[in-house]
Design a protein around this motif. Structure first.
Motif, PDB file in Angstrom:
ATOM      1  N   ASP A 182      31.649  32.452  76.257  1.00  0.00           N
ATOM      2  CA  ASP A 182      31.009  31.444  77.102  1.00  0.00           C
ATOM      3  C   ASP A 182      30.811  32.017  78.501  1.00  0.00           C
ATOM      4  OD1 ASP A 182      30.257  29.226  78.597  1.00  0.00           O
ATOM      5  OD2 ASP A 182      31.568  27.857  77.495  1.00  0.00           O
ATOM      6  N   VAL A 183      29.631  32.582  78.739  1.00  0.00           N
ATOM      7  CA  VAL A 183      29.331  33.227  80.019  1.00  0.00           C
ATOM      8  C   VAL A 183      29.387  32.221  81.167  1.00  0.00           C
ATOM      9  CG1 VAL A 183      27.479  34.334  81.348  1.00  0.00           C
ATOM     10  CG2 VAL A 183      28.018  35.139  79.039  1.00  0.00           C
ATOM     11  N   GLU A 184      28.897  31.012  80.932  1.00  0.00           N
ATOM     12  CA  GLU A 184      28.907  29.992  81.983  1.00  0.00           C
ATOM     13  C   GLU A 184      30.338  29.622  82.365  1.00  0.00           C
ATOM     14  OE1 GLU A 184      27.105  25.509  82.877  1.00  0.00           O
ATOM     15  OE2 GLU A 184      26.545  26.590  81.056  1.00  0.00           O
ATOM     16  N   LYS A 185      31.195  29.434  81.372  1.00  0.00           N
ATOM     17  CA  LYS A 185      32.602  29.127  81.639  1.00  0.00           C
ATOM     18  C   LYS A 185      33.281  30.280  82.370  1.00  0.00           C
ATOM     19  CE  LYS A 185      37.006  28.327  79.247  1.00  0.00           C
ATOM     20  NZ  LYS A 185      37.668  28.239  77.917  1.00  0.00           N
ATOM     21  N   PHE A 186      32.943  31.511  82.005  1.00  0.00           N
ATOM     22  CA  PHE A 186      33.559  32.679  82.631  1.00  0.00           C
ATOM     23  C   PHE A 186      33.253  32.692  84.125  1.00  0.00           C
ATOM     24  CE2 PHE A 186      33.983  37.470  83.028  1.00  0.00           C
ATOM     25  CZ  PHE A 186      35.346  37.495  82.744  1.00  0.00           C
ATOM     26  N   GLY A 187      32.009  32.401  84.467  1.00  0.00           N
ATOM     27  CA  GLY A 187      31.654  32.162  85.855  1.00  0.00           C
ATOM     28  C   GLY A 187      31.682  33.361  86.783  1.00  0.00           C
ATOM     29  N   ALA A 188      31.483  34.557  86.246  1.00  0.00           N
ATOM     30  CA  ALA A 188      31.474  35.754  87.090  1.00  0.00           C
ATOM     31  C   ALA A 188      30.040  36.143  87.431  1.00  0.00           C
ATOM     32  CB  ALA A 188      32.178  36.915  86.392  1.00  0.00           C
ATOM     33  N   MET A 211      40.469  33.582  78.543  1.00  0.00           N
ATOM     34  CA  MET A 211      39.981  33.732  79.914  1.00  0.00           C
ATOM     35  C   MET A 211      41.096  33.359  80.881  1.00  0.00           C
ATOM     36  SD  MET A 211      36.074  32.274  79.757  1.00  0.00           S
ATOM     37  CE  MET A 211      34.895  32.916  78.545  1.00  0.00           C
ATOM     38  N   ALA A 212      41.085  33.969  82.058  1.00  0.00           N
ATOM     39  CA  ALA A 212      42.087  33.675  83.080  1.00  0.00           C
ATOM     40  C   ALA A 212      41.529  34.056  84.445  1.00  0.00           C
ATOM     41  CB  ALA A 212      43.382  34.429  82.793  1.00  0.00           C
ATOM     42  N   THR A 213      42.187  33.581  85.490  1.00  0.00           N
ATOM     43  CA  THR A 213      41.721  33.793  86.859  1.00  0.00           C
ATOM     44  C   THR A 213      42.824  34.358  87.745  1.00  0.00           C
ATOM     45  OG1 THR A 213      40.125  31.969  86.723  1.00  0.00           O
ATOM     46  CG2 THR A 213      40.821  32.641  88.930  1.00  0.00           C
ATOM     47  N   VAL A 272      44.364  29.863  82.755  1.00  0.00           N
ATOM     48  CA  VAL A 272      44.477  30.613  81.501  1.00  0.00           C
ATOM     49  C   VAL A 272      44.067  29.701  80.349  1.00  0.00           C
ATOM     50  CG1 VAL A 272      46.003  31.864  79.945  1.00  0.00           C
ATOM     51  CG2 VAL A 272      46.321  32.059  82.424  1.00  0.00           C
ATOM     52  N   SER A 273      43.117  30.171  79.543  1.00  0.00           N
ATOM     53  CA  SER A 273      42.657  29.366  78.401  1.00  0.00           C
ATOM     54  C   SER A 273      42.455  30.262  77.189  1.00  0.00           C
ATOM     55  CB  SER A 273      41.339  28.653  78.735  1.00  0.00           C
ATOM     56  OG  SER A 273      40.282  29.598  78.918  1.00  0.00           O
ATOM     57  N   ILE A 274      42.654  29.669  76.024  1.00  0.00           N
ATOM     58  CA  ILE A 274      42.327  30.341  74.761  1.00  0.00           C
ATOM     59  C   ILE A 274      41.640  29.299  73.893  1.00  0.00           C
ATOM     60  CG2 ILE A 274      44.689  29.948  73.904  1.00  0.00           C
ATOM     61  CD1 ILE A 274      44.319  32.538  72.207  1.00  0.00           C
ATOM     62  N   ASP A 275      40.402  29.571  73.490  1.00  0.00           N
ATOM     63  CA  ASP A 275      39.638  28.546  72.776  1.00  0.00           C
ATOM     64  C   ASP A 275      39.841  28.627  71.271  1.00  0.00           C
ATOM     65  OD1 ASP A 275      37.986  30.573  71.790  1.00  0.00           O
ATOM     66  OD2 ASP A 275      36.304  30.114  73.128  1.00  0.00           O
ATOM     67  N   GLU A 276      39.097  27.811  70.549  1.00  0.00           N
ATOM     68  CA  GLU A 276      39.283  27.711  69.095  1.00  0.00           C
ATOM     69  C   GLU A 276      38.864  28.972  68.353  1.00  0.00           C
ATOM     70  OE1 GLU A 276      35.148  26.013  70.005  1.00  0.00           O
ATOM     71  OE2 GLU A 276      37.158  26.022  70.921  1.00  0.00           O
ATOM     72  N   ASN A 277      38.180  29.889  69.032  1.00  0.00           N
ATOM     73  CA  ASN A 277      37.766  31.150  68.426  1.00  0.00           C
ATOM     74  C   ASN A 277      38.553  32.349  68.952  1.00  0.00           C
ATOM     75  OD1 ASN A 277      35.552  30.086  66.784  1.00  0.00           O
ATOM     76  ND2 ASN A 277      34.574  29.642  68.749  1.00  0.00           N
ATOM     77  N   ALA A 278      39.619  32.074  69.704  1.00  0.00           N
ATOM     78  CA  ALA A 278      40.549  33.087  70.233  1.00  0.00           C
ATOM     79  C   ALA A 278      40.012  33.845  71.435  1.00  0.00           C
ATOM     80  CB  ALA A 278      41.010  34.060  69.146  1.00  0.00           C
ATOM     81  N   TYR A 279      38.970  33.347  72.085  1.00  0.00           N
ATOM     82  CA  TYR A 279      38.503  33.960  73.330  1.00  0.00           C
ATOM     83  C   TYR A 279      39.429  33.536  74.460  1.00  0.00           C
ATOM     84  CZ  TYR A 279      34.155  35.441  71.120  1.00  0.00           C
ATOM     85  OH  TYR A 279      33.232  36.051  70.308  1.00  0.00           O
TER      86      TYR A 279
END
Length: 412
Positions: free
Chosen positions: A188-194, A62-64, A53-60
Motif C-alpha cells: 500500500d504505497v499510499e499508506k506507506f506515505g514516503a 510498516m513502521a515509522t 508499527v503495523s502488519i496487515d492480513e497479507n504480512a506486509y
C-alpha cells in the motif's frame, strides 16, 4: 556504529527461520511459514522504539521512525523482503562464521565435499581479512534479503539510540513473496506515505542501481497424441519432440549463461513432458522495452510456425508481464540516486552504478508511484549453497542508511 556481534546475532536469528516462498500458491504470503518471521519482525520494530508499527492480513509490515527536526524534510522509506527463493531449500539453515578470511578455500561441508573457492568465486578475494557468514553447503543462506532487513532494523535502532543525529520521518517496509515476483503486488504505497524509498536488496558493497530488466513469464504447452508404440505409425504425435524443436528454434546464445550487462535472454527453467503433453516454462528478460516486446513476439511467432507445419494447433503460448524497467520512473527524480551516492562516499564507499540483471520490489513500487532505487545489502551467490555475506559489508550498508537519513534532513 552497530556492534558487530549484535548484528551477527540479529542476522542469524532471521536466516534460521524458513521463509521460502511458493510460486504455485495463490495466497499472500504464498507460504504460511513466512508469518513466523513477519510476526517476529513486527514485534522487534516495536521493541527498538519505532512507532506506527503495523502488519496487515497479507504480512506486509510498516513502521515509522519519527522526525527529530522542526524544519520540513522529505519522508524517506527503506524496504526489504523476508521471503527466500524457492530455487534452493531454506529449511534448517546452519550459518557458519569465518573470522579473518584468509583468501583460501572454505570447506562448507566436509562430508559432502562442498567447497566455497575463490578459484571459482573470485569476489571472495575482495574480502580477505573480513568476517564472512556462509552456509553449511546444504541450504541457501537467506542474505537475499534478510541482510537488508538486518541492516534496516539495525540502522533504525542506531538512530533511536543516537538522537543527536538529525533526520526526518523515516518509513520502514518489509514484504513477503518478492522472490516469486509478488513482493510489491499488495504493498500500500499510499499508506506507506514516503516521497521516495530505497530497497536494500543489492549484492556487493557499493552497488547502486536504478534500472532493471523488463520481465515476463511464458508457459508453452505442447499437445501430442499417445498411441501404442507398436501400432503408432502415422498416428502417434510425440509432444516432447515438438517441444524440442521449439526450444532449439530460440536463439541458443541468448540465454542467461551467455549474456551479461544489458543483454537480454530467454530462460527455460522447467520442463515437464510425456508423449501426450509437454509444458515448458520460460522467463523473458530485457532492459530495452522494444527488445522485450520483440522477444515476446518471437515466442508466439515460433509457435504459429509449428502449428502451420502440423496444420493444427499443437502448441500454445501464454505470456504474462511481471515487471518493467524502473529507469523511466527514476530518471525524472535523479536527486534520490545522487543522495545515495553522496551517502556512500561519506561512508568511504565508491558507488558502483550498474543495471540489475533481475528485479526488485523497487521496480514495481516505482511504477506504483514510489520511486525506489536499489542499494547493496552485501551478499553474494544468492539462491544457492554458495551464498555468503561479509559482516563488514552489512555494517557499511547500515552506515549508508544512516547517512541518507542525515543528509536528507540537512538544510540546503
Amino acid at each position: 556504529m552497530i556492534d558487530k556481534q549484535h548484528l551477527i546475532n540479529r542476522f542469524i536469528s532471521y536466516v534460521t527461520v524458513d521463509t521460502e516462498s511458493d510460486p504455485e500458491s495463490e495466497t499472500t504470503p504464498s507460504t504460511a511459514k513466512q508469518w513466523d518471521l513477519a510476526n517476529a519482525l513486527a514485534q522487534e520494530l516495536k521493541d527498538i522504539g519505532l512507532t506506527e508499527v503495523s502488519i496487515d492480513e497479507n504480512a506486509y509490515i510498516m513502521a515509522t521512525l519519527p522526525a527529530n527536526v522542526d524544519h520540513e524534510v522529505p519522508v524517506i522509506g527503506f524496504v526489504s523482503h523476508f521471503d527466500t527463493s524457492p530455487d534452493f531449500t531454506g529449511a534448517n539453515v546452519k550459518p557458519r562464521i569465518v573470522e579473518n578470511y584468509d583468501g583460501k578455500d572454505i570447506v562448507l561441508n566436509e562430508a559432502e565435499n562442498i567447497v566455497l573457492s575463490p578459484d571459482y568465486f573470485e569476489d571472495l578475494l575482495l574480502y580477505k581479512g573480513k568476517t564472512l557468514i556462509t552456509t553449511d553447503g546444504t541450504t541457501l543462506l537467506g542474505a537475499d534479503d534478510k541482510a537488508g532487513i538486518a541492516e534496516i532494523v539495525s540502522a533504525m535502532e542506531y538512530l533511536v539510540n543516537h538522537p543527536e543525529i538529525k533526520h526526518g520521518k523515516i518509513r520502514v517496509g518489509f514484504t513477503p513473496d518478492e522472490e516469486i515476483g509478488r513482493g510489491a503486488h499488495k504493498f500500500d504505497v499510499e499508506k506507506f506515505g514516503a516521497d521516495w524509498a530505497y530497497t536494500m536488496d543489492g549484492s556487493q558493497i557499493g552497488e547502486l542501481e536504478y534500472e532493471n530488466f523488463n520481465a515476463a513469464g511464458a508457459v508453452v504447452t505442447v499437445k501430442g497424441k499417445i498411441v501404442h508404440p507398436g501400432y503408432a505409425k502415422g498416428k502417434m504425435v510425440n509432444s516432447m519432440y515438438i517441444a524440442t524443436d521449439y526450444i532449439n528454434s530460440l536463439p541458443r546464445m541468448e540465454t542467461p549463461e551467455h549474456t551479461e550487462g544489458r543483454e537480454g535472454f530467454f530462460h527455460l527453467h522447467t520442463i515437464k513432458g510425456e508423449v501426450d503433453s509437454t509444458k515448458l516454462q520460460y522467463i523473458i528478460r530485457d532492459h530495452d522495452r522494444e527488445h522485450f516486446e520483440a522477444r515476446k513476439e518471437m515466442m508466439q511467432q515460433l509457435a504459429d510456425e509449428l502449428n502451420a507445419q502440423y496444420e493444427k494447433e499443437v502448441i500454445s503460448v501464454e505470456i504474462k508481464d511481471q515487471y518493467y524497467n524502473m529507469r523511466e520512473k527514476i530518471e525524472p527524480v535523479m536527486h534520490i540516486v545522487e543522495l545515495a551516492e553522496k551517502a556512500m562516499k561519506k561512508a568511504g564507499i565508491e558507488p558502483l552504478i550498474k543495471p540489475i540483471r533481475g528485479g526488485t520490489d523497487g521496480s514495481q513500487l516505482s511504477f506504483k508511484g514510489l520511486p525506489c532505487p536499489n542499494i547493496f545489502a552485501g551478499g553474494h551467490n544468492f539462491h544457492g549453497r554458495f551464498e555468503y555475506v561479509p559482516v563488514e559489508s552489512m555494517q557499511k550498508a547500515i552506515e549508508v542508511i544512516v547517512n541518507i537519513a542525515q543528509l536528507a534532513a540537512t538544510k540546503k
